[in-house]
Motif scaffolding. Structure first.
Motif, mmCIF file in Angstrom:
data_model
loop_
_atom_site.group_PDB
_atom_site.id
_atom_site.type_symbol
_atom_site.label_atom_id
_atom_site.label_comp_id
_atom_site.label_asym_id
_atom_site.label_seq_id
_atom_site.Cartn_x
_atom_site.Cartn_y
_atom_site.Cartn_z
ATOM 1 N N ALA A 177 0.854 -1.191 0.000
ATOM 2 C CA ALA A 177 0.000 0.000 0.000
ATOM 3 C C ALA A 177 0.888 1.239 0.000
ATOM 4 O O ALA A 177 1.847 1.318 0.781
ATOM 5 C CB ALA A 177 -0.926 0.002 1.208
ATOM 6 N N TYR A 178 0.561 2.177 -0.878
ATOM 7 C CA TYR A 178 1.377 3.380 -1.031
ATOM 8 C C TYR A 178 0.489 4.617 -1.028
ATOM 9 O O TYR A 178 -0.499 4.678 -1.770
ATOM 10 C CB TYR A 178 2.169 3.334 -2.340
ATOM 11 C CG TYR A 178 3.056 2.115 -2.460
ATOM 12 C CD1 TYR A 178 4.290 2.076 -1.826
ATOM 13 C CD2 TYR A 178 2.639 1.008 -3.192
ATOM 14 C CE1 TYR A 178 5.099 0.949 -1.928
ATOM 15 C CE2 TYR A 178 3.442 -0.123 -3.304
ATOM 16 C CZ TYR A 178 4.675 -0.141 -2.667
ATOM 17 O OH TYR A 178 5.469 -1.259 -2.761
ATOM 18 N N LEU A 179 0.851 5.593 -0.207
ATOM 19 C CA LEU A 179 0.177 6.881 -0.226
ATOM 20 C C LEU A 179 0.839 7.759 -1.278
ATOM 21 O O LEU A 179 2.055 7.749 -1.446
ATOM 22 C CB LEU A 179 0.270 7.551 1.143
ATOM 23 C CG LEU A 179 -0.388 6.820 2.311
ATOM 24 C CD1 LEU A 179 -0.192 7.612 3.602
ATOM 25 C CD2 LEU A 179 -1.868 6.592 2.050
ATOM 26 N N CYS A 180 0.026 8.526 -1.982
ATOM 27 C CA CYS A 180 0.556 9.425 -3.008
ATOM 28 C C CYS A 180 -0.459 10.542 -3.207
ATOM 29 O O CYS A 180 -1.215 10.876 -2.287
ATOM 30 C CB CYS A 180 0.838 8.674 -4.304
ATOM 31 S SG CYS A 180 -0.599 7.812 -5.016
ATOM 32 N N THR A 181 -0.482 11.128 -4.376
ATOM 33 C CA THR A 181 -1.474 12.145 -4.728
ATOM 34 C C THR A 181 -2.047 11.793 -6.098
ATOM 35 O O THR A 181 -1.528 10.918 -6.808
ATOM 36 C CB THR A 181 -0.850 13.548 -4.783
ATOM 37 O OG1 THR A 181 0.115 13.576 -5.848
ATOM 38 C CG2 THR A 181 -0.190 13.917 -3.458
ATOM 39 N N VAL A 182 -3.095 12.510 -6.466
ATOM 40 C CA VAL A 182 -3.672 12.297 -7.799
ATOM 41 C C VAL A 182 -2.620 12.517 -8.883
ATOM 42 O O VAL A 182 -2.555 11.779 -9.865
ATOM 43 C CB VAL A 182 -4.877 13.240 -8.010
ATOM 44 C CG1 VAL A 182 -5.258 13.319 -9.484
ATOM 45 C CG2 VAL A 182 -6.067 12.760 -7.182
ATOM 46 N N GLY A 183 -1.769 13.492 -8.675
ATOM 47 C CA GLY A 183 -0.760 13.809 -9.677
ATOM 48 C C GLY A 183 0.403 12.848 -9.744
ATOM 49 O O GLY A 183 1.159 12.853 -10.731
ATOM 50 N N GLU B 21 4.966 3.111 -10.958
ATOM 51 C CA GLU B 21 6.192 2.752 -11.682
ATOM 52 C C GLU B 21 7.354 2.533 -10.726
ATOM 53 O O GLU B 21 8.119 1.568 -10.860
ATOM 54 C CB GLU B 21 6.536 3.845 -12.691
ATOM 55 C CG GLU B 21 7.764 3.523 -13.522
ATOM 56 C CD GLU B 21 8.051 4.579 -14.566
ATOM 57 O OE1 GLU B 21 8.991 4.390 -15.359
ATOM 58 O OE2 GLU B 21 7.336 5.608 -14.599
ATOM 59 N N LYS B 22 7.495 3.414 -9.756
ATOM 60 C CA LYS B 22 8.589 3.323 -8.783
ATOM 61 C C LYS B 22 8.527 2.017 -7.998
ATOM 62 O O LYS B 22 9.569 1.444 -7.631
ATOM 63 C CB LYS B 22 8.515 4.516 -7.824
ATOM 64 C CG LYS B 22 9.583 4.528 -6.746
ATOM 65 C CD LYS B 22 9.418 5.742 -5.842
ATOM 66 C CE LYS B 22 10.434 5.743 -4.711
ATOM 67 N NZ LYS B 22 10.260 6.924 -3.824
ATOM 68 N N ASN B 23 7.334 1.514 -7.765
ATOM 69 C CA ASN B 23 7.162 0.316 -6.942
ATOM 70 C C ASN B 23 6.770 -0.923 -7.749
ATOM 71 O O ASN B 23 6.347 -1.931 -7.174
ATOM 72 C CB ASN B 23 6.119 0.597 -5.859
ATOM 73 C CG ASN B 23 6.588 1.642 -4.870
ATOM 74 O OD1 ASN B 23 7.440 1.378 -4.041
ATOM 75 N ND2 ASN B 23 6.053 2.860 -4.982
ATOM 76 N N ASN B 24 6.913 -0.828 -9.077
ATOM 77 C CA ASN B 24 6.676 -1.965 -9.974
ATOM 78 C C ASN B 24 5.262 -2.534 -9.854
ATOM 79 O O ASN B 24 5.057 -3.744 -9.888
ATOM 80 C CB ASN B 24 7.706 -3.075 -9.715
ATOM 81 C CG ASN B 24 9.125 -2.616 -9.948
ATOM 82 O OD1 ASN B 24 9.422 -2.016 -10.975
ATOM 83 N ND2 ASN B 24 10.012 -2.883 -9.003
ATOM 84 N N ILE B 25 4.284 -1.640 -9.709
ATOM 85 C CA ILE B 25 2.885 -2.056 -9.650
ATOM 86 C C ILE B 25 2.290 -1.909 -11.041
ATOM 87 O O ILE B 25 2.162 -0.798 -11.564
ATOM 88 C CB ILE B 25 2.082 -1.202 -8.644
ATOM 89 C CG1 ILE B 25 2.743 -1.219 -7.271
ATOM 90 C CG2 ILE B 25 0.640 -1.688 -8.571
ATOM 91 C CD1 ILE B 25 2.832 -2.577 -6.624
ATOM 92 N N THR B 26 1.922 -3.027 -11.652
ATOM 93 C CA THR B 26 1.401 -2.993 -13.020
ATOM 94 C C THR B 26 -0.006 -3.581 -13.145
ATOM 95 O O THR B 26 -0.660 -3.408 -14.168
ATOM 96 C CB THR B 26 2.328 -3.760 -13.971
ATOM 97 O OG1 THR B 26 2.446 -5.128 -13.527
ATOM 98 C CG2 THR B 26 3.726 -3.128 -14.002
ATOM 99 N N LYS B 27 -0.467 -4.299 -12.127
ATOM 100 C CA LYS B 27 -1.804 -4.909 -12.171
ATOM 101 C C LYS B 27 -2.227 -5.288 -10.754
ATOM 102 O O LYS B 27 -1.481 -5.092 -9.789
ATOM 103 C CB LYS B 27 -1.809 -6.148 -13.070
ATOM 104 C CG LYS B 27 -0.856 -7.242 -12.613
ATOM 105 C CD LYS B 27 -0.919 -8.440 -13.541
ATOM 106 C CE LYS B 27 0.011 -9.553 -13.053
ATOM 107 N NZ LYS B 27 -0.060 -10.754 -13.924
ATOM 108 N N THR B 28 -3.448 -5.817 -10.637
ATOM 109 C CA THR B 28 -3.983 -6.325 -9.372
ATOM 110 C C THR B 28 -3.908 -5.293 -8.257
ATOM 111 O O THR B 28 -3.546 -5.597 -7.119
ATOM 112 C CB THR B 28 -3.245 -7.622 -8.932
ATOM 113 O OG1 THR B 28 -2.895 -8.391 -10.068
ATOM 114 C CG2 THR B 28 -4.159 -8.452 -8.026
#
Length: 254
Positions: A199-205, A212-219
């Motif tokens: 789980a990663y907190l970020c912003t809409v932007g 990309e930084k955390n290699n999340i591409t699906k699921t």
């Protein structure tokens, strides 16, 4: 008899008691192998036939159901999360209705609930958001024009966005076009409640950058709205000592 069962969001112990019981009683299990945790098959009894619907068409799934019905067997159709969300169950039920085949439906824990647990979130905070919009981006499967990301973003409600991990740059653009600012809080939850949950907190932007930084591409699913940071909200009236309810007299009442 055919039982549609929600498998839950990932962790095998998050299936309902009823769902686990039905798995133990099944003669045939058809499970969504691309998303359902295979550990749930540990509930099956010896001799149960198992089919992975990730490799099957609707017609092939229905053929297995019909064959089991002819033989008087019990079938469990195991869908990920709660199958009322993106589960493609209605098209199966319609055929069963046409053929007068009995079925029922056991709900499960949806991934949007699992994602909230991953971040210890409450989607509905007083004076922040009292509504949750569950939606997805259109990909190879379209969505109705009236349900565009931009139109939903205009409400500034909490949004939970499924099936859109590969389109995050476009998702950010549409959210901002609809009315969110680039610095609106957001989160990405990968495989909620699975052992490898992230789980990663970020912003809409920064949705695309974070993925990309955390290699999340699906699921994964995305959560958008001020509830993500829950820094400012009003106390619930329900448990306020000054608020009267059917069960308690508040101090603000004579």
């Amino acid at each position: 008899m055919i039982h549609f069962v929600g498998a839950g969001s990932g962790a095998p112990d998050l299936i309902t008691v009823r769902g686990a019981k039905l798995l133990k009683e099944a003669d045939v299990i058809i499970y969504a192998g691309s998303l359902v945790n295979p550990q749930l098959l540990d509930y099956k009894r010896e001799g149960c036939r198992v089919y992975n619907s990730a490799r099957m068409t609707l017609e092939e799934v229905l053929d297995v159901m019909m064959d089991a019905e002819k033989k008087g067997l019990v079938t469990v159709r195991l869908h990920t999360g709660d199958p009322c969300l993106y589960g493609a169950i209605r098209e199966q039920m319609d055929v069963l209705d046409e053929k007068s085949i009995s079925y029922d439906y056991t709900p499960g824990v949806s991934a949007f609930c699992g994602a909230a647990s991953a971040l210890n979130l409450e989607y509905t905070l007083p004076d922040v958001s009292q509504s949750v919009i569950i939606t997805r981006m259109e990909g190879r499967t379209p969505v109705p024009e009236k349900e565009s990301i931009q139109s939903f973003a205009a409400h500034h409600a909490t949004m939970v966005i499924f099936l859109s991990t590969g389109m995050l740059e476009e998702l950010s653009r549409r959210l901002i076009e609809g009315g969110y600012t680039a610095d609106t809080p957001a989160a990405i939850v990968y495989k909620a409640t699975w052992p490898d949950e992230k789980a990663y907190l970020c912003t809409v932007g920064t949705l695309a950058e974070t993925a990309e930084k955390n290699n999340i591409t699906k699921t994964a699913l995305m959560i958008v709205g001020d509830i993500v940071t829950h820094s400012h909200y009003d106390r619930s009236r329900l448990y306020d000592p000054g608020f009267s309810t059917e069960f308690r007299q508040g101090t603000d009442q004579p």
